[in-house]
Structure formats: structure tokens, C-alpha cells
Design an enzyme around this catalytic site. Structure first.
Site, PDB file in Angstrom:
ATOM      1  CG  HIS A 209      81.902  17.209  77.810  1.00 40.25           C
ATOM      2  ND1 HIS A 209      81.497  17.443  76.526  1.00 40.25           N
ATOM      3  CD2 HIS A 209      81.967  18.435  78.410  1.00 40.25           C
ATOM      4  CE1 HIS A 209      81.344  18.744  76.337  1.00 40.25           C
ATOM      5  NE2 HIS A 209      81.606  19.373  77.474  1.00 40.25           N
TER       6      HIS A 209
ATOM      7  CB  SER B  92      38.019  -1.523  71.626  1.00 39.20           C
ATOM      8  OG  SER B  92      36.681  -1.133  71.818  1.00 39.20           O
TER       9      SER B  92
ATOM     10  CB  SER C 237      75.065 -13.604  88.347  1.00 35.23           C
ATOM     11  OG  SER C 237      75.470 -14.692  87.543  1.00 35.23           O
TER      12      SER C 237
ATOM     13  CE1 TYR D  58      36.264   7.055  67.727  1.00 34.81           C
ATOM     14  CE2 TYR D  58      35.685   5.709  65.823  1.00 34.81           C
ATOM     15  CZ  TYR D  58      36.181   5.815  67.109  1.00 34.81           C
ATOM     16  OH  TYR D  58      36.602   4.690  67.778  1.00 34.81           O
TER      17      TYR D  58
HETATM   18  N1  ARG Z   1      35.399   1.135  70.398  1.00 32.77           N
HETATM   19  C1  ARG Z   1      35.529   2.485  69.957  1.00 32.77           C
HETATM   20  C2  ARG Z   1      36.784   3.128  70.509  1.00 32.77           C
HETATM   21  O1  ARG Z   1      37.361   2.621  71.410  1.00 32.77           O
HETATM   22  C3  ARG Z   1      34.341   3.282  70.389  1.00 32.77           C
HETATM   23  C4  ARG Z   1      33.756   4.141  69.315  1.00 32.77           C
HETATM   24  C5  ARG Z   1      33.426   3.349  68.136  1.00 32.77           C
HETATM   25  N2  ARG Z   1      32.748   4.137  67.173  1.00 32.77           N
HETATM   26  C6  ARG Z   1      32.394   3.620  66.012  1.00 32.77           C
HETATM   27  N3  ARG Z   1      31.740   4.373  65.206  1.00 32.77           N
HETATM   28  N4  ARG Z   1      32.644   2.383  65.702  1.00 32.77           N
HETATM   29  O2  ARG Z   1      37.199   4.161  70.027  1.00 32.77           O
END
Ligand code: ARG
Length: 493
Positions: free
Chosen positions: A154, A21, A275, A315
Site C-alpha cells: 500500500h 501501405s 532543468s 481479409y
Molecule cells: N497492403 C495490404 C496490407 O498491408 C496487403 C494486402 C492487400 N490486399 C488487398 N486485397 N488489397 O495488408
């Protein structure tokens, strides 16, 4: 950094890029540094790490704070910004001390906290822009309480109203959107830190202390909920999606009204394009894009809801895919509100055209029916039928509304009711008068100039109160940030 223990030293390169990420995380860099600072302060205060180790870690964090995100290596192999920051700290103070930073925390509570901190500020900025749009609408409205235009249901011409009444309708909607944003802020202002992976920790941490240092109003209590919940983000995206839907309706109407067929407003040149082939064109491009951005927001919302649907506690990495949707929703909405706010401030209505259109569509027919109820003592349903008959005949005979006389009404009454009604020519004429018709609609929220002025006053007051609360929240966050950095500096020497 995390590999070589349970897992082999390297991850497949494509898999690593696919699951990282890092790119999106740049947005949460500052909050993650602050979280690490607050956490380290707390760990040292609770003697979970020594004050000396705490100070060394804080010194490194402060350096990162000063140098900014550019100081980091943002390689996807590191997975995310949390690991990149930890690696930076270890690079400065060594593994023996730096390795203690992650005691009693997890990336799971850390990322949830960082998203909340980032979103808090974004929501405050969004609300500020929205309140400015509300005020711009009200400023234009103030100049047009007497500008009569047709109102539609309408998409068919219905009853006369005023341009001010119309603008105040949108201002009212946007003020509700501001309230929704404010409610989303409330839900966002809970601190997950200390929840760790999902089950808290056996270390004697102080969750309240960390929450305070980060300017949160409350700790998010249940540790599983704290890391697994994203309903605060769903609420924020919903609020923004609804706002964008409201904005798209305004954009759509400005597009329609600026067309030659309606010709009731002139789009300011600076918000249009021409245009490449048709030299006469003036295209309402800003309003068009705003209209389409509402679709994009709907997409962000559906995407985010779908990520959460049936996702088990607590998570899962799925949650990482929701975050960019949240930031897209924030960015697109902020841009849209700001640019539409400028457009609204520059819009040029055409009062003569508006009045002509309002005159054309028998828009005062309801007023005439009401008059029959009041003066001639017949039931509204009878009056409705009689006036309807009169209009139908006028259309048949190609008669315009201002050519109608009392005799036309009496003819319709004879036909529908079997009798004439007690009404003078003057009374008949006054019921067809646009200005009198508007003037008569002075109920709460109605289009009479007095009523609209009152609405404007109320909305101005409500917007001012919202702005007060918004500013107080922004100040509280700013104060906490300053205090956190002061606490850090105090421990550096
Ligand atoms: N990169 C992850 C996110 O944006 C952070 C948490 C990641 N946790 C994990 N156990 N890989 O949500």
C-alpha cells in the site's frame, strides 16, 4: 498496375494515398522478396510455370535482393510493396514472363507471411534484450543480498527486505515476459503462403515446400484462417504491453526512490537531465519516458484489438491498419528495454539510507508477533493485537522503534491480553533486529541472503536456457535464408 480492367485507369489521388501501405511496407521488403523467390522456385518445380520462366523471374528477384528497396518506386498509386515488387520484376523480364509471378498467390497470404517473418526476427531481438536486462538485474542483485531496505505494501512501509530481493522480483517478472515473447514466436511461426486470397488454389502447389524454404516450422492450414488471422500479432503486442507495464513499475519506483524524500538510490548522471531554469535539478528523464511508453503500448494493444473486433473473415483492408501498431509496439519496447537495461546496470543504491528507512517504520513488528507465537505460546491474532498496541503507544509517545524495550510490550500485553507473556529482554531485542529478521526469512523465494542467492542461481539458469532456445531459433531462420538464396543462385545459370 491493377487498374484499367474492372476499374477505371486512375484512383482519386487522396483516396490512393489514404489507402496505400507503401510507407509501412518498407519494413517487410526483404521477406516479401524472399517469399516471391520461394514461391517461384515451387511454381517451377511443380511445372506450374516453366523452369526457364522461373529462372528469369528468379534472376530479376535476385537483382532486387542485391540492389535493395532503393531500387523500387514506392509510389502510393502502386498501393503497396507487393505491387511495387511485381512492377519491378515485370520491368525487367516483361509482362509475358513477369506476369506469371503472381500465379497461385495473393497479396493476402503474402502480407500475412511477410509480417510473420519480420515479427519472428523482431521477437528474437526483443527476447535477447530482455534477457540482458534480466542478467543486469541479477548482477546488481548479487552485490546487494545484504543491503537491507524497507519493503512496502500500500506504499506504506511494511517489512524489511533487501535491495537484491527487490531486484530479483523484477528479474522474475521479466523472465516470464521472455517466456511470453517466446510463446508469441511459436504462434508466429506458421506459414500462410498458398492460402491465396482465402480459398487456396486449384493449381497443384506445394505449401510445405514454400514454408520450409522460408524457415517456418509449420504450414498454417485452413486457408481462410491463414489470411484472416492476426491473433499472433495480438499475442505479440499483448506480451510486449505486459512487459512494458512491468518495466514501468520499475521505472516508477526508481523515480520515487531517487527523490529527496526517499533518497534511497542515486540515478546515474548519464540517464538524467537538468532543468533549464532550476540549476540544482536532476530529473530522472529516462525512467519517466519508459513509464510513459507503457501507456503507448497499451494504446497499441487496444488499437490492434479494436481493429480485429467483429471483423468478418477473411481479409479486409482494415488489417492493414493493424500492422503499424505492431511495429510501433516492437520498436518502442525494444528501445525501452535496452535503455532501462543500461540504467539498471549503472544505478547507485544508498545502503545506509535504505537501512535507516527500514529501521524507522516498525518494520519488524510482524517478526515480533511471530516471536510471541513461538515463545509465549499465544495465538497469532492475539500477538498481532498486542504488538499493534505497543506500536500505537510508541507513536503516541514519540518513541522510535529502537528505543522500545520489553516493558513496552508487556504493558501492551496487560492491556490487550490481560496478562504478561513469557519472553526475555534478549529475545525481544533480537526480534527487532533487522539483520536477524531478514536472516530468519529463508523460505523459498524469501529475502534471506541464502534464499536470494538461490533465486539468483535459478534465474540465471532459466535465462541461459531461454537464450539457448532463442539462439537455436535465430540460427534456424538464418540457415533457411542462406539455403533459399543458394537455391535461387543455383537456378540462375
Ligand atoms: N497492403 C495490404 C496490407 O498491408 C496487403 C494486402 C492487400 N490486399 C488487398 N486485397 N488489397 O495488408
Amino acid at each position: 498496375m491493377l487498374r484499367g480492367g474492372r476499374l477505371g485507369k486512375t484512383m482519386d489521388e487522396m483516396a490512393s494515398k489514404y489507402t496505400s501501405s507503401m510507407q509501412t511496407d518498407v519494413r517487410i521488403f526483404k521477406p516479401v522478396v524472399h517469399i516471391n523467390m520461394a514461391h517461384s522456385i515451387m511454381l517451377a518445380e511443380r511445372r506450374i510455370i516453366s523452369p526457364e520462366d522461373g529462372a528469369a523471374i528468379l534472376r530479376a528477384l535476385y537483382e532486387l535482393h542485391e540492389r535493395g528497396v532503393e531500387a523500387l518506386e514506392l509510389k502510393p498509386e502502386l498501393e503497396d510493396i507487393h505491387m511495387a515488387i511485381e512492377k519491378f520484376i515485370v520491368g525487367i523480364v516483361g509482362e509475358e514472363i513477369g506476369g506469371k509471378l503472381h500465379t497461385a498467390k495473393s497479396r493476402n497470404d503474402q502480407v500475412a507471411t511477410a509480417i510473420r517473418m519480420t515479427l519472428r526476427k523482431d521477437l528474437l531481438e526483443l527476447e535477447a534484450a530482455l534477457l540482458e536486462l534480466v542478467n543486469n538485474l541479477l548482477t546488481v542483485a548479487e552485490e546487494h543480498v545484504d543491503t537491507i531496505m524497507p519493503g512496502y505494501t500500500h506504499m506504506q512501509i511494511a517489512q524489511p527486505t533487501t535491495f537484491a530481493h527487490y531486484l530479483v522480483a523484477y528479474a522474475s517478472a521479466f523472465l516470464r515476459d521472455a517466456e511470453r515473447i517466446s510463446q508469441a514466436f511459436d504462434q508466429t511461426n506458421y506459414c500462410p503462403m498458398g492460402a491465396c486470397a482465402l480459398a487456396g488454389t486449384g493449381f497443384s502447389i506445394d505449401r510445405v515446400r514454400v514454408a520450409r524454404l522460408l524457415g517456418f516450422k509449420r504450414v498454417m492450414e485452413n486457408t481462410m484462417d491463414a489470411v484472416g488471422a492476426r491473433d499472433f500479432a495480438l499475442q505479440a503486442i499483448s506480451a510486449l504491453a505486459i512487459l512494458m507495464i512491468n518495466l514501468s513499475r520499475l521505472a516508477e519506483e526508481l523515480v520515487i526512490w531517487s527523490s529527496a524524500e526517499f533518497d534511497m538510490v542515486e540515478m546515474p548522471d548519464e540517464f538524467t537531465a537538468t532543468s533549464s531554469i532550476m540549476p540544482q535539478k536532476k530529473n530522472p528523464v529516462v525512467a519517466e519516458i519508459a513509464r510513459a511508453k507503457a501507456a503507448r503500448l497499451s494504446g497499441d494493444l487496444v488499437g490492434a484489438l479494436s481493429v480485429m473486433k467483429a471483423l468478418p473473415q477473411s481479409y479486409s483492408l482494415d488489417l492493414q491498419e493493424l500492422t503499424p501498431l505492431l511495429w510501433d509496439a516492437v520498436d518502442q519496447t525494444l528501445d525501452s528495454v535496452k535503455v532501462m537495461s543500461r540504467l539498471v546496470g549503472a544505478i547507485k543504491p544508498k545502503p545506509d539510507m535504505m537501512r535507516k528507512r527500514a529501521q524507522r517504520g516498525f518494520t519488524t513488528a510482524t517478526e515480533l508477533a511471530d516471536l510471541l507465537v513461538r515463545k509465549a505460546g499465544i495465538a497469532f491474532r492475539e500477538a498481532h493485537a498486542a504488538v499493534g498496541r505497543m506500536v500505537a503507544k510508541a507513536i503516541e509517545e514519540g518513541k522510535s522503534p529502537d528505543a522500545l524495550v520489553l516493558d513496552d510490550l508487556q504493558a501492551a500485553c496487560r492491556e490487550i491480553l490481560g496478562k504478561e507473556v513469557q519472553l526475555t529482554e534478549d529475545e525481544f531485542r533480537s526480534a527487532l533486529d533487522l539483520d536477524k529478521c531478514i536472516e530468519a526469512r529463508g523460505t523459498i523465494g524469501g529475502p534471506s541472503p541464502r534464499s536470494v542467492r538461490e533465486q539468483i542461481k535459478q534465474l540465471r539458469r532459466a535465462a541461459k536456457n531461454r537464450e539457448k532456445l532463442r539462439k537455436a531459433r535465430a540460427r534456424a531462420i538464418e540457415k533457411a535464408e542462406k539455403k533459399l538464396l543458394k537455391e535461387v543462385r543455383r537456378r540462375l545459370h
